[in-house]
Design a protein around this motif. Sequence first.
Motif, PDB file in Angstrom:
ATOM      1  N   GLY A   1      36.433  46.913  48.528  1.00 32.95           N
ATOM      2  CA  GLY A   1      37.769  46.830  47.943  1.00 32.95           C
ATOM      3  C   GLY A   1      37.740  47.171  46.461  1.00 32.95           C
ATOM      4  N   GLY A   2      36.686  46.710  45.771  1.00 33.46           N
ATOM      5  CA  GLY A   2      36.564  46.983  44.342  1.00 33.46           C
ATOM      6  C   GLY A   2      36.429  48.468  44.070  1.00 33.46           C
ATOM      7  N   SER A   3      35.616  49.142  44.870  1.00 31.20           N
ATOM      8  CA  SER A   3      35.405  50.574  44.627  1.00 31.20           C
ATOM      9  C   SER A   3      36.666  51.383  44.950  1.00 31.20           C
ATOM     10  N   ILE A   4      37.416  50.934  45.977  1.00 32.71           N
ATOM     11  CA  ILE A   4      38.674  51.632  46.318  1.00 32.71           C
ATOM     12  C   ILE A   4      39.661  51.514  45.146  1.00 32.71           C
ATOM     13  N   MET A   5      39.805  50.306  44.611  1.00 36.82           N
ATOM     14  CA  MET A   5      40.768  50.120  43.519  1.00 36.82           C
ATOM     15  C   MET A   5      40.291  50.800  42.241  1.00 36.82           C
ATOM     16  N   ALA A   6      38.981  50.822  42.006  1.00 37.25           N
ATOM     17  CA  ALA A   6      38.459  51.511  40.824  1.00 37.25           C
ATOM     18  C   ALA A   6      38.772  53.000  40.910  1.00 37.25           C
ATOM     19  N   LYS A   7      38.640  53.544  42.106  1.00 43.11           N
ATOM     20  CA  LYS A   7      38.924  54.973  42.272  1.00 43.11           C
ATOM     21  C   LYS A   7      40.411  55.243  42.024  1.00 43.11           C
ATOM     22  N   TRP A   8      41.267  54.357  42.520  1.00 38.94           N
ATOM     23  CA  TRP A   8      42.705  54.528  42.300  1.00 38.94           C
ATOM     24  C   TRP A   8      43.009  54.501  40.799  1.00 38.94           C
ATOM     25  N   CYS A   9      42.453  53.477  40.107  1.00 34.44           N
ATOM     26  CA  CYS A   9      42.710  53.327  38.665  1.00 34.44           C
ATOM     27  C   CYS A   9      42.283  54.572  37.889  1.00 34.44           C
ATOM     28  N   LEU A  10      41.095  55.078  38.214  1.00 36.57           N
ATOM     29  CA  LEU A  10      40.582  56.212  37.453  1.00 36.57           C
ATOM     30  C   LEU A  10      41.337  57.497  37.778  1.00 36.57           C
ATOM     31  N   SER A  11      41.669  57.676  39.046  1.00 33.43           N
ATOM     32  CA  SER A  11      42.336  58.928  39.404  1.00 33.43           C
ATOM     33  C   SER A  11      43.753  58.999  38.836  1.00 33.43           C
ATOM     34  N   HIS A  12      44.410  57.825  38.685  1.00 31.80           N
ATOM     35  CA  HIS A  12      45.760  57.826  38.091  1.00 31.80           C
ATOM     36  C   HIS A  12      45.721  57.474  36.608  1.00 31.80           C
ATOM     37  N   HIS A  13      44.584  57.056  36.156  1.00 28.16           N
ATOM     38  CA  HIS A  13      44.405  56.471  34.827  1.00 28.16           C
ATOM     39  C   HIS A  13      45.512  55.463  34.521  1.00 28.16           C
ATOM     40  N   LYS A  14      45.653  54.547  35.443  1.00 34.87           N
ATOM     41  CA  LYS A  14      46.665  53.491  35.314  1.00 34.87           C
ATOM     42  C   LYS A  14      46.029  52.146  35.623  1.00 34.87           C
ATOM     43  N   GLU A  15      46.727  51.106  35.173  1.00 37.86           N
ATOM     44  CA  GLU A  15      46.276  49.758  35.496  1.00 37.86           C
ATOM     45  C   GLU A  15      46.417  49.526  37.000  1.00 37.86           C
ATOM     46  N   ASN A  16      45.515  48.738  37.555  1.00 35.83           N
ATOM     47  CA  ASN A  16      45.489  48.368  38.973  1.00 35.83           C
ATOM     48  C   ASN A  16      46.862  47.817  39.401  1.00 35.83           C
ATOM     49  N   PHE A  17      47.483  48.450  40.417  1.00 40.47           N
ATOM     50  CA  PHE A  17      48.824  47.980  40.815  1.00 40.47           C
ATOM     51  C   PHE A  17      48.788  46.586  41.446  1.00 40.47           C
ATOM     52  N   LEU A  18      47.637  46.159  41.918  1.00 43.38           N
ATOM     53  CA  LEU A  18      47.553  44.799  42.463  1.00 43.38           C
ATOM     54  C   LEU A  18      47.671  43.769  41.333  1.00 43.38           C
ATOM     55  N   TYR A  19      47.231  44.184  40.138  1.00 39.86           N
ATOM     56  CA  TYR A  19      47.338  43.322  38.965  1.00 39.86           C
ATOM     57  C   TYR A  19      48.762  43.366  38.404  1.00 39.86           C
ATOM     58  N   THR A  20      49.300  44.556  38.223  1.00 42.33           N
ATOM     59  CA  THR A  20      50.619  44.664  37.585  1.00 42.33           C
ATOM     60  C   THR A  20      51.734  44.129  38.491  1.00 42.33           C
ATOM     61  N   GLU A  21      51.525  44.190  39.802  1.00 38.80           N
ATOM     62  CA  GLU A  21      52.579  43.759  40.744  1.00 38.80           C
ATOM     63  C   GLU A  21      52.214  42.428  41.414  1.00 38.80           C
ATOM     64  N   PHE A  22      51.402  41.664  40.736  1.00 43.28           N
ATOM     65  CA  PHE A  22      50.867  40.448  41.365  1.00 43.28           C
ATOM     66  C   PHE A  22      51.976  39.474  41.789  1.00 43.28           C
ATOM     67  N   GLU A  23      53.032  39.399  41.001  1.00 40.18           N
ATOM     68  CA  GLU A  23      54.091  38.435  41.344  1.00 40.18           C
ATOM     69  C   GLU A  23      54.836  38.862  42.623  1.00 40.18           C
ATOM     70  N   ARG A  24      54.920  40.162  42.860  1.00 39.09           N
ATOM     71  CA  ARG A  24      55.537  40.616  44.120  1.00 39.09           C
ATOM     72  C   ARG A  24      54.680  40.175  45.303  1.00 39.09           C
ATOM     73  N   ILE A  25      53.389  40.246  45.101  1.00 40.32           N
ATOM     74  CA  ILE A  25      52.461  39.823  46.163  1.00 40.32           C
ATOM     75  C   ILE A  25      52.616  38.317  46.412  1.00 40.32           C
ATOM     76  N   CYS A  26      52.789  37.552  45.322  1.00 43.86           N
ATOM     77  CA  CYS A  26      52.964  36.092  45.462  1.00 43.86           C
ATOM     78  C   CYS A  26      54.185  35.780  46.329  1.00 43.86           C
ATOM     79  N   GLU A  27      55.217  36.583  46.219  1.00 42.89           N
ATOM     80  CA  GLU A  27      56.437  36.332  47.000  1.00 42.89           C
ATOM     81  C   GLU A  27      56.135  36.387  48.500  1.00 42.89           C
ATOM     82  N   VAL A  28      55.294  37.325  48.913  1.00 46.15           N
ATOM     83  CA  VAL A  28      54.923  37.419  50.335  1.00 46.15           C
ATOM     84  C   VAL A  28      54.060  36.217  50.720  1.00 46.15           C
ATOM     85  N   MET A  29      53.107  35.895  49.863  1.00 44.38           N
ATOM     86  CA  MET A  29      52.143  34.832  50.183  1.00 44.38           C
ATOM     87  C   MET A  29      52.844  33.503  50.453  1.00 44.38           C
ATOM     88  N   LYS A  30      53.810  33.162  49.609  1.00 37.55           N
ATOM     89  CA  LYS A  30      54.424  31.837  49.748  1.00 37.55           C
ATOM     90  C   LYS A  30      55.385  31.776  50.916  1.00 37.55           C
TER      91      LYS A  30
END
Length: 571
Positions: free
Chosen positions: A289-318
């Motif tokens: 999982g780490g290598s998949i997200m690292a590849k995404w971050c580098l290829s888009h040169h953007k912050e990890n969307f799992l980090y930036t959208e973490f609160e959206r993920i929390c909405e599903v979890m709860k």
Amino acid sequence: MSSNGTNGNGNGVHGNGNGNGKRSLPQAGADPVANLPSIDGFPASEKVYVERDGLRVPVRRIHLEGGEPPFEVYDTSGPQGVDPHLGLPKLRKPWIDERAAAEPVGNRSQMHYARRGIVTPEMKFVAIRENVTGEFVRDEIARGRAILPANINHPESEPMIIGRNFLVKINANIGNSAVTSTIGEEVDKLRWAVKWGADTVMDLSTGKLIHETREWIVRNSPVPIGTVPIYQCLEKANGDPEKLNIDMFIETLIEQAEQGVDYFTIHAGVRLAYIPYTANRMTGIVSRGGSIMAKWCLSHHKENFLYTEFERICEVMKKYDVAFSLGDGLRPGSTADANDRAQLAELETLGELTDIAWKHDVQTMIEGPGHVGMHKIKENMDLQLKICKEAPFYTLGPLVTDIAPGYDHITSAIGAAMIGWFGTAMLCYVTPKEHLGLPDRDDVKAGVIAYKIAAHAADLAKGHPGAQDRDNALSKARFEFRWQDQFHLSLDPDTAKDFHDETLPAPAAKGAHFCSMCGPKFCSMKITEEVREMARQQTAATADVEAGLAAKAAEFRDGGHKIYAGGDDPH
Ligand code: SF4
């Protein structure tokens, strides 16, 4: 504590019900579980239920010989004799339905209830399992120091808890790969893993029929199921990490939450800025999982969307009460990389994400490494407790050396025992196939047993109430040459008995006061027995002499202190 038995061999009740009609699991072609091997119960054991507060909590009762009382152990195996097409009985359904009726929408997490002062039936069930009060369980969950993974769509699960003030738990990984395995083999591994004591199971399938495989696993699992949703998401992106996005990810989370997955590993701590820290590592990024997200971050040169959208993920979890297992995507894959800047930077972020999850009352545990030499394990544990505010730590091993492919269930169980002692709440098993291939049924058993040893050793070292009892019962049986009891009290009675019987298979040998290790003349326990008998006899003889002298002294006093019987003292 009252309990009542079911059948006589540890196989539990023979029911077929799933408590919800006769719906069969989906199958496209041939019956995937047509040829499942049968799984025997433990010898001299029966599944019984502790009944309290209207709950029935399973334990395994081991019957002993020689007038010894039976011994009860924690039981993860779930209801037995159930048709896998129908799935297990839905134990938690009435509790879930009752809460939903009282509050049709909103946060459904056990942490949410705990923080409102509610002791749920799940918490009461756990309290009986762990021999503590329901209020203690509620308090540990409310403060985030323990989690009770219990998706509202996995009513088949028997509640359990993960936290350092409870018994140390173990997880077994199963799941197919693109190269090998079938649904039937994975269901078999699940049943096999829980028989031997897995407290949770992760379905890490990355091959064909991911959704169907998971459905069969969840419906037949008495323990919480975890997944790494990014694997299935990557399938949806045709294997190209660059095509991943948050919408696709959320859709996958909902799909799996609807099925009943109880915890998700989410690699939200792999931040863009940390990836360069791995450049000079011995083994780079080893987490899938780490290598998949690292590849995404580098290829888009953007912050990890799992980090930036973490609160959206929390909405599903709860909404479903899925717990976070915050992934350690930058864990060290070799002892040379242990506790390095990349690993510890990610840990800081996991601490930050824990606060956000807790703000939403989402249950959270933190994943940990990996490969860590023994001298660095304590530091790892102490940092996690501090940074993540005592949220439960869930570690893979750690492997304490890199030099033993084929034996990594051992290299990692050493680290697991240590980190469990220092405070890790759940240990993720490693099988002998680690780094080499997909584990089969035998590997699953070897991994589970190695980790049961590590977890129990940690419980003993922590002074967990009751942990010593099983050791004492087995040691007593061993010293008294109750061979059958020694086998039956062990973690793996089959292997213990097979090893003994390799050289002394005759029934009479089960009463012998020696085994083939030292033989009859050199059996130290037999010699100790004889030494004790001699000591007993000598003590008895000494006591006889002392008693005789005392009698004579009394006679002398009673006789008027006369030295010569029948005459006066000549002086
Ligand atoms: S023969 Fe040796 S190993 Fe076997 S029971 Fe006696 S002391 Fe133990």
